[in-house]
Motif scaffolding. Structure first.
Motif, mmCIF file in Angstrom:
data_model
loop_
_atom_site.group_PDB
_atom_site.id
_atom_site.type_symbol
_atom_site.label_atom_id
_atom_site.label_comp_id
_atom_site.label_asym_id
_atom_site.label_seq_id
_atom_site.Cartn_x
_atom_site.Cartn_y
_atom_site.Cartn_z
ATOM 1 N N ALA A 21 0.837 -1.200 0.000
ATOM 2 C CA ALA A 21 0.000 0.000 0.000
ATOM 3 C C ALA A 21 0.874 1.252 0.000
ATOM 4 N N ARG A 22 1.844 1.300 0.881
ATOM 5 C CA ARG A 22 2.747 2.454 0.956
ATOM 6 C C ARG A 22 3.587 2.556 -0.316
ATOM 7 N N THR A 25 1.695 4.183 -3.208
ATOM 8 C CA THR A 25 1.523 5.628 -3.048
ATOM 9 C C THR A 25 2.833 6.368 -3.304
ATOM 10 N N ARG A 60 -6.831 13.501 -3.465
ATOM 11 C CA ARG A 60 -7.289 12.442 -2.555
ATOM 12 C C ARG A 60 -8.492 12.910 -1.733
ATOM 13 N N ASP A 74 -15.017 1.288 0.650
ATOM 14 C CA ASP A 74 -13.786 0.568 0.349
ATOM 15 C C ASP A 74 -12.800 1.475 -0.391
ATOM 16 N N LEU A 75 -13.307 2.222 -1.371
ATOM 17 C CA LEU A 75 -12.452 3.128 -2.129
ATOM 18 C C LEU A 75 -12.055 4.346 -1.297
ATOM 19 N N ASP A 77 -11.608 4.397 1.914
ATOM 20 C CA ASP A 77 -10.573 3.946 2.850
ATOM 21 C C ASP A 77 -9.206 3.854 2.168
ATOM 22 N N LYS A 78 -9.195 3.387 0.930
ATOM 23 C CA LYS A 78 -7.934 3.300 0.174
ATOM 24 C C LYS A 78 -7.351 4.697 -0.038
ATOM 25 N N GLU A 79 -8.210 5.639 -0.421
ATOM 26 C CA GLU A 79 -7.758 7.017 -0.633
ATOM 27 C C GLU A 79 -7.273 7.639 0.682
ATOM 28 N N SER A 80 -7.946 7.319 1.777
ATOM 29 C CA SER A 80 -7.542 7.843 3.087
ATOM 30 C C SER A 80 -6.158 7.329 3.466
ATOM 31 N N ALA A 81 -5.885 6.068 3.176
ATOM 32 C CA ALA A 81 -4.566 5.497 3.463
ATOM 33 C C ALA A 81 -3.487 6.198 2.638
ATOM 34 N N GLU A 82 -3.788 6.477 1.368
ATOM 35 C CA GLU A 82 -2.837 7.204 0.526
ATOM 36 C C GLU A 82 -2.623 8.616 1.051
#
Length: 148
Positions: A21-22, A25, A60, A74-75, A77-82
């Motif tokens: 994930a990291r 990004t 983001r 789901d999407l 959360d992915k954007e939040s992680a980025e």
């Protein structure tokens, strides 16, 4: 060590740790930097890299808003992680009070008197506070300062 070098080192660290994930990004950020270098035929400074990070963060945040409205958590959360990964590359942000004080000083320095001077003030503020303050917060502070 420049910010771009730090990002490259972070990519290598993420590869070694198998943190996909990291890694994704950081690769996206490096790709955006490389694209700008190629398009403009320049070597990026730390301020340029911070501007790219700011742009990616804004994208983001917009995506998170849209995904949340569409009930696609789901999407979102992915954007939040980025977003969390990208924010690590920004310098410490100014508080709202510090932004207000800086804007008032610039308005006084330029002799701006009303809303018609917004463009002139924003140009000066962007030069001085680029990368150190959220531009949405800065814009609101300029509007307040010019309407008082």
């Amino acid at each position: 060590m420049s910010l771009k070098d730090q990002i490259t080192e972070d990519m290598k660290t993420a590869m070694r740790a198998k943190d996909t994930a990291r890694l994704g990004t950081v690769r996206l950020l490096l790709s955006a930097c490389k694209q700008r270098e190629i398009d403009e035929r320049v070597t990026l400074t730390d301020a340029d890299v911070v501007a790219i990070v700011d742009k990616l963060i804004k994208q983001r945040k917009d995506s998170i808003t849209q995904f949340t409205a569409a009930a696609r958590m789901d999407l979102a959360d992915k954007e939040s992680a980025e977003l969390v990964v990208l924010e690590a590359y920004l310098p410490k942000r100014l508080s709202a009070d510090e932004v207000d004080a800086a804007v008032r000083a610039i308005v006084t320095e330029l002799g701006a008197t009303g809303p018609g001077d917004m463009g002139k003030v924003m140009g000066a503020v962007k030069q001085r506070l680029a990368g150190n303050a959220d531009m949405g917060l800065v814009s609101a502070a300029v509007k307040r300062a010019l309407t008082q």
